[in-house]
Design a protein around this motif. Structure first.
Motif, short mmCIF file in Angstrom:
data_model
loop_
_atom_site.label_atom_id
_atom_site.label_comp_id
_atom_site.label_asym_id
_atom_site.label_seq_id
_atom_site.Cartn_x
_atom_site.Cartn_y
_atom_site.Cartn_z
N VAL A 159 40.31 34.40 39.63
CA VAL A 159 38.91 34.27 39.20
C VAL A 159 38.02 33.99 40.41
O VAL A 159 36.96 34.61 40.58
CB VAL A 159 38.78 33.16 38.14
N ASN A 160 38.46 33.07 41.27
CA ASN A 160 37.66 32.74 42.46
C ASN A 160 37.52 33.94 43.38
O ASN A 160 36.44 34.20 43.92
CB ASN A 160 38.32 31.57 43.21
N THR A 161 38.63 34.68 43.58
CA THR A 161 38.57 35.83 44.48
C THR A 161 37.65 36.91 43.93
O THR A 161 36.89 37.54 44.69
CB THR A 161 39.99 36.39 44.69
N ALA A 162 37.70 37.15 42.61
CA ALA A 162 36.81 38.15 42.02
C ALA A 162 35.35 37.75 42.21
O ALA A 162 34.49 38.60 42.49
CB ALA A 162 37.13 38.30 40.53
N SER A 163 35.07 36.45 42.07
CA SER A 163 33.70 35.98 42.29
C SER A 163 33.28 36.19 43.74
O SER A 163 32.13 36.57 44.02
CB SER A 163 33.62 34.49 41.92
N ARG A 164 34.21 35.98 44.68
CA ARG A 164 33.91 36.20 46.12
C ARG A 164 33.69 37.68 46.41
O ARG A 164 32.87 38.03 47.28
CB ARG A 164 35.05 35.67 46.97
N MET A 165 34.41 38.55 45.71
CA MET A 165 34.20 40.00 45.90
C MET A 165 32.77 40.37 45.52
O MET A 165 32.13 41.20 46.17
CB MET A 165 35.20 40.79 45.05
N GLU A 166 32.28 39.74 44.46
CA GLU A 166 30.90 40.03 44.05
C GLU A 166 29.89 39.47 45.04
O GLU A 166 28.96 40.15 45.47
CB GLU A 166 30.69 39.45 42.64
N SER A 167 30.06 38.20 45.42
CA SER A 167 29.07 37.55 46.28
C SER A 167 29.04 38.13 47.68
O SER A 167 28.01 38.09 48.36
CB SER A 167 29.33 36.04 46.34
N SER A 168 30.16 38.70 48.14
CA SER A 168 30.20 39.28 49.50
C SER A 168 29.98 40.79 49.47
O SER A 168 30.13 41.46 50.50
CB SER A 168 31.55 38.97 50.16
#
Length: 423
Positions: A363-372
């Motif tokens: 979940v955290n990595t998917a959120s980072r994919m969006e924010s970056s």
């Protein structure tokens, strides 16, 4: 009796006037039916001792499987119930117990022997048409016919009685009790319709409540909660998670009223909700301008989850390109999307307004994919790219980038689906 004969009970078997009860609303209720095991035990004890026989036998049909084999055995049949009903009609007309008004009456045993004998003119209580209601007398004669096959059913009797009632009640009654009984009868006749109408309304409201619940929680989870079961957390080996938000949402909100912001998000997410209906995905939540979707849970779908999310993301990008902000039509709307695949743990959190939440590094990595990521692009991780490599998608490598909290990662851009490009 119509209900009993059409239900799983099938037959009463011991119908007499003593089993007809009148309640406080002047409605007749039938008792003494069912409980087969208790009735069978009672039948075993029904043996004549000396010259004493149960008066209830006067209501028993003289059929070969009923009175004529008693006390060796005792059967039940719907035709036998109809005979008992005819005897009750006699009681209604004469206000007397069966056969007690006959000039030849001596004892219950004598009456039963006469009934068993049958003959050309079977023994029946005397009921004359010139002394009582003609239609009722004719109905009683029909119902206690010697041949069971010639007796009507209660469904037929119900129609006959209804016609008799309508014929005899054409004139307005001036008797207070008659008016009361007519009103109670009208209430009883309408009660079934009222119950059916309210039951249907209840079922429709129940259906709406369930549909609303299914929009808040996954169907399988909601069904468990409705049945009072606890929903234990569950681990999923691999799912694909989608995150998106609106680029420059802060600036758009700053130039809008709160009501306009609500309308904007409602329009946008209504559009997104319509899109995800076409895919095997589950909408996890929306927080502000963030939109989170997952595939592969709560129902597993193999590795199909990554393809479902990829196709959904491409359609969302296309819809955002055509989206128009109602109060700022000149401002283009741009979305940033990130995808990642991996293991998660999912479960229901909270008792009041429960939520189906996902936990884990995926979940955290998917959120980072969006924010970056970048505006109007679909940013995917190497894990997602690996699962998509066997599918028909165009993927471009972005290269190594620094991801907050994750260090350096190799990421990619999902461009389009090859089949779509061929068209």
């Amino acid at each position: 009796m119509t209900y009993i004969h059409t239900s799983s009970i099938g037959v009463h078997g011991k119908l007499t006037s003593s089993r007809c009860m009148i309640d406080g609303r002047f409605l007749l209720k039938i008792t003494g039916f069912g409980l087969k095991c208790l009735n069978e035990a009672e039948i075993k004890n029904e043996r004549p001792e000396n010259d004493t026989l149960s008066p209830e036998l006067l209501w028993m049909a003289p059929d070969p499987e009923h009175l004529r084999v008693y006390p060796a055995s005792r059967q039940r049949s719907q035709a036998g119930d109809m005979y008992s009903f005819a005897v009750i009609l006699y009681e209604i007309c004469t206000r007397a117990e069966p056969f007690t008004e006959e000039s030849w009456y001596t004892s219950t045993r004598d009456i039963l022997e006469r009934i068993k004998h049958g003959g050309i003119k079977p023994t029946r209580p005397t009921l004359n048409e010139n002394e009582h209601c003609t239609e009722i007398v004719q109905l009683a004669h029909l119902c206690w016919n010697e041949l069971p096959s010639d007796r009507p059913t209660f469904h037929t009797v119900r129609k006959v009685v209804k016609n008799i009632r309508m014929t005899r009640n054409n004139g307005a009654s001036k008797n207070v009790l008659d008016v009361l009984l007519q009103r109670m009868e009208h209430y009883a006749n309408n009660l079934e319709g009222m119950v059916e109408e309210r039951t249907q309304a209840f079922l429709e409201e129940k259906k709406r409540s369930e549909e609303l619940l299914y929009k808040v929680l996954p169907r399988s989870v909601a069904d468990q909660l409705r049945m009072g079961r606890s929903v234990n957390p569950e681990a999923f080996e691999c799912v694909t998670i989608y995150f998106s938000d609106i680029v420059g949402f802060t600036n758009i909100a700053a130039g809008s009223t709160p009501f306009q912001v609500v309308d904007l998000l409602n329009d946008l997410y209504t559009c997104f909700d319509a899109i995800i209906e076409n895919y095997d995905v589950y909408k996890v939540e929306t927080i502000g301008d963030a939109y989170m979707v997952a595939s592969g849970l709560p129902e597993r779908n193999g590795n199909e989850h990554v393809r479902q999310i990829a196709l959904m993301s491409l359609e969302i990008v296309h819809s955002v390109c055509q989206f128009v902000i109602r109060h700022q039509p000149e401002v283009p709307l741009r979305a940033r999307i990130g995808l990642h695949s991996g293991p998660v743990c999912a479960g229901v959190v909270g008792r009041k307004m429960p939520r189906y939440c996902l936990f884990g590094d995926t979940v955290n990595t998917a959120s980072r994919m969006e924010s970056s990521g970048e505006a109007m692009k679909i940013h995917i991780s190497e894990a997602t790219m690996g699962l998509l490599s066997s599918a028909s998608f165009t993927i471009e490598e972005r290269g190594m980038i620094e991801v907050k909290g994750k260090g350096r990662m190799r990421t990619y851009w999902l461009v389009n689906e090859l089949d779509t490009q061929g068209k």
